[in-house]
Design an enzyme around this catalytic site. Sequence first.
Site, mmCIF file in Angstrom:
data_model
loop_
_atom_site.group_PDB
_atom_site.id
_atom_site.type_symbol
_atom_site.label_atom_id
_atom_site.label_comp_id
_atom_site.label_asym_id
_atom_site.label_seq_id
_atom_site.Cartn_x
_atom_site.Cartn_y
_atom_site.Cartn_z
ATOM 1 N N GLY A 56 120.678 -109.544 38.452
ATOM 2 C CA GLY A 56 121.493 -109.884 39.615
ATOM 3 C C GLY A 56 122.816 -110.428 39.138
ATOM 4 N N CYS A 83 117.160 -109.646 32.634
ATOM 5 C CA CYS A 83 118.536 -110.144 32.740
ATOM 6 C C CYS A 83 118.581 -111.441 33.561
ATOM 7 C CB CYS A 83 119.450 -109.058 33.315
ATOM 8 S SG CYS A 83 121.192 -109.437 33.068
ATOM 9 N N TYR A 84 119.180 -111.435 34.747
ATOM 10 C CA TYR A 84 119.181 -112.656 35.563
ATOM 11 C C TYR A 84 117.751 -113.158 35.775
ATOM 12 C CZ TYR A 84 119.564 -115.686 39.656
ATOM 13 O OH TYR A 84 119.459 -116.745 40.524
ATOM 14 N N HIS A 171 118.583 -104.538 29.792
ATOM 15 C CA HIS A 171 118.026 -103.733 30.897
ATOM 16 C C HIS A 171 117.176 -102.577 30.368
ATOM 17 C CE1 HIS A 171 120.160 -105.581 34.279
ATOM 18 N NE2 HIS A 171 121.100 -105.832 33.390
ATOM 19 N N GLU A 173 115.373 -100.642 32.042
ATOM 20 C CA GLU A 173 115.221 -99.572 33.036
ATOM 21 C C GLU A 173 116.301 -98.499 32.960
ATOM 22 O OE1 GLU A 173 116.125 -102.634 33.475
ATOM 23 O OE2 GLU A 173 117.547 -102.912 35.121
ATOM 24 N N SER A 225 115.681 -80.866 60.549
ATOM 25 C CA SER A 225 117.094 -80.546 60.369
ATOM 26 C C SER A 225 117.257 -79.444 59.336
ATOM 27 C CB SER A 225 117.839 -81.793 59.895
ATOM 28 O OG SER A 225 117.414 -82.116 58.586
ATOM 29 N N GLY A 226 116.175 -79.135 58.630
ATOM 30 C CA GLY A 226 116.294 -78.165 57.539
ATOM 31 C C GLY A 226 116.510 -78.865 56.209
ATOM 32 N N GLY A 227 116.768 -80.181 56.240
ATOM 33 C CA GLY A 227 116.934 -80.948 55.011
ATOM 34 C C GLY A 227 115.582 -81.219 54.356
ATOM 35 N N VAL A 228 115.629 -81.720 53.131
ATOM 36 C CA VAL A 228 114.406 -81.920 52.360
ATOM 37 C C VAL A 228 113.472 -82.931 53.046
ATOM 38 C CG1 VAL A 228 113.467 -82.619 50.130
ATOM 39 C CG2 VAL A 228 115.681 -81.464 50.235
ATOM 40 N N ASP A 229 114.035 -84.060 53.447
ATOM 41 C CA ASP A 229 113.176 -85.136 53.948
ATOM 42 C C ASP A 229 112.445 -84.742 55.226
ATOM 43 O OD1 ASP A 229 114.297 -86.446 51.838
ATOM 44 O OD2 ASP A 229 115.710 -87.608 53.051
ATOM 45 N N SER A 230 113.193 -84.209 56.197
ATOM 46 C CA SER A 230 112.502 -83.886 57.454
ATOM 47 C C SER A 230 111.535 -82.725 57.241
ATOM 48 C CB SER A 230 113.493 -83.606 58.583
ATOM 49 O OG SER A 230 114.242 -82.454 58.348
ATOM 50 N N SER A 231 111.851 -81.818 56.322
ATOM 51 C CA SER A 231 110.935 -80.695 56.068
ATOM 52 C C SER A 231 109.625 -81.181 55.445
ATOM 53 C CB SER A 231 111.568 -79.677 55.114
ATOM 54 O OG SER A 231 112.708 -79.133 55.691
ATOM 55 N N LYS A 369 113.466 -90.094 46.448
ATOM 56 C CA LYS A 369 113.810 -88.689 46.687
ATOM 57 C C LYS A 369 113.051 -87.731 45.763
ATOM 58 C CE LYS A 369 116.532 -85.976 49.030
ATOM 59 N NZ LYS A 369 116.936 -86.161 50.435
#
Length: 513
Positions: A56, A83-84, A171, A173, A225-231, A369
């Site tokens: 942070g 870190c923080y 870090h 990550e 909508s045709g997008g990845v998430d809604s599909s 995602k």
Amino acid sequence: MENHQLILVLDFGGQYNQLIARRVREQHVYCEVKSYKTPLSEIKAMQPAGIIFTGGPNSVYDDASPRCGREVLELGIPVLGICYGCQLMAHLLAGTVSDAAEKSEYGKTEVRLDRTSTLFSDLQENEICWMSHTDFIANAPEGFRVTATTATCPTAAMENAEKKLYGVQFHPEVNHTPHGTDMLRHFVYDVCGCTGDWTMGKYIENQLASIRRQVGDGKVLCALSGGVDSSVAAALLSKAVGRQLTCVFVDNGLMRKNEGIEVEEAFKTRFDANFVHAKAQQRFLNRLKGLSEPEAKRKAIGEEFIRVFEDEAKKIGKVDFLVQGTIYPDVIESGLGDSAVIKSHHNVGGLPDVVDFEELIEPLRMLFKDEVRQMGLELGLPEHLVWRQPFPGPGLGIRVIGEVTEEKLAILREADAIYREEIANAGLDRSISQYFAVLTDMRSVGVMGDGRTYDYTLALRGVTTTDFMTADWARIPYEVLDRVSIRIVNEVGHINRIVYDITSKPPATVEWE
Ligand code: XMP
């Protein structure tokens, strides 16, 4: 019920909070990000196998700095401070954190590791780590030993193995710490005792069971909508409840070549749900008539989407559940304050207000995602849909600069299809994060055959980025650009000039409007 092991990431405002969670999940260990303010009782109830404190921007000495109670360190649950988070651990346990560093340590730094530490057991003695700090731990708390140092940092890592408390100043990550993932793996497996029981297959099974329980014999509505998430959300729901689900696909006529048909085809052939293809191009064109200002266009498209969906929803009548494709990055509270609105993004988010329903179902709200994509593939969605590059809700409506007309949309659709085809032919489609054509409203003089032309200028855009907050313009090879340019002017009418956009973000944005 889901009964996998959990690593809890307590977020202290670090910019890499989500990255930590993703790295842990890559180890097949489930992980959630929660605010540092999460009450102790809630933490206990979650029964995490381990806790990670993020970094942070603050200094532990500021009164306003984010802190949790010392009790979190006394639960007997392993904690890794980064870190923080490491400095906070030292501070809470009466070590000394100093802000008297002569200089900040920033960037790739060589650290010397004590390989007797569980975290570093199979690493080299000297490793490269990513540092970003000014304060440092001058004295580790009592009971701790120092397990890493750098030329300027006396406590690059510390631990009290008996109490299972670990801290790293760097870090692990980020990719700039090449063996950081190994360190995180050691923490979750060897310190926390996780066994890697989290897989997408199991997650899907759990989700299907819990959706069926929630829905019973109710009716479900989903806006596609045709997008990845809604599909992916729609695919999951149809698998769970079949014909109890109705998907309404609002085809705004602002999609790329063949996209509308592809979405319909993907769903009709693979999934057993009711599918409504609302072909509404004319309604959108009517709304856009006379509009050339980007925000006005965005607003009009967003509103019309809701109107069309509302009309379709009315035909279906009351439903019990509405599905939304919200994903985890939208859910995690950001450590940042309010930022200026550069563009009003329109997604399928405004729907709850216009649909008569009882409950929301957000089956992707715990997924990143890349996990959503993986789920899509496992559910049998076609690769081209799952790996679809990001596409803005307002679609080609904001890639035709100025007023949108049917004629301009047709020109852009053809040009964009050629560009995409050539990028794929060159094998670049996965390495360029997003690429598309923009039809400008500028016309210029050219010559074709023996005649003068006065036609549109087309712009090609290509960017590389990991988060779309910043982006660099893609170095597409000249030969590829050349092929695209030649094909477009030959095959598409009304374009006589093509330019390539060589601005990064900032100062430009990815989309032109
Ligand atoms: P900008 O142009 O803001 O784009 O640099 C960053 C990313 O966001 C996408 N984008 C949108 N996505 N609705 C969306 O869902 C929108 O209205 C929208 N506008 C931009 C853009 O394609 C890029 O990936």
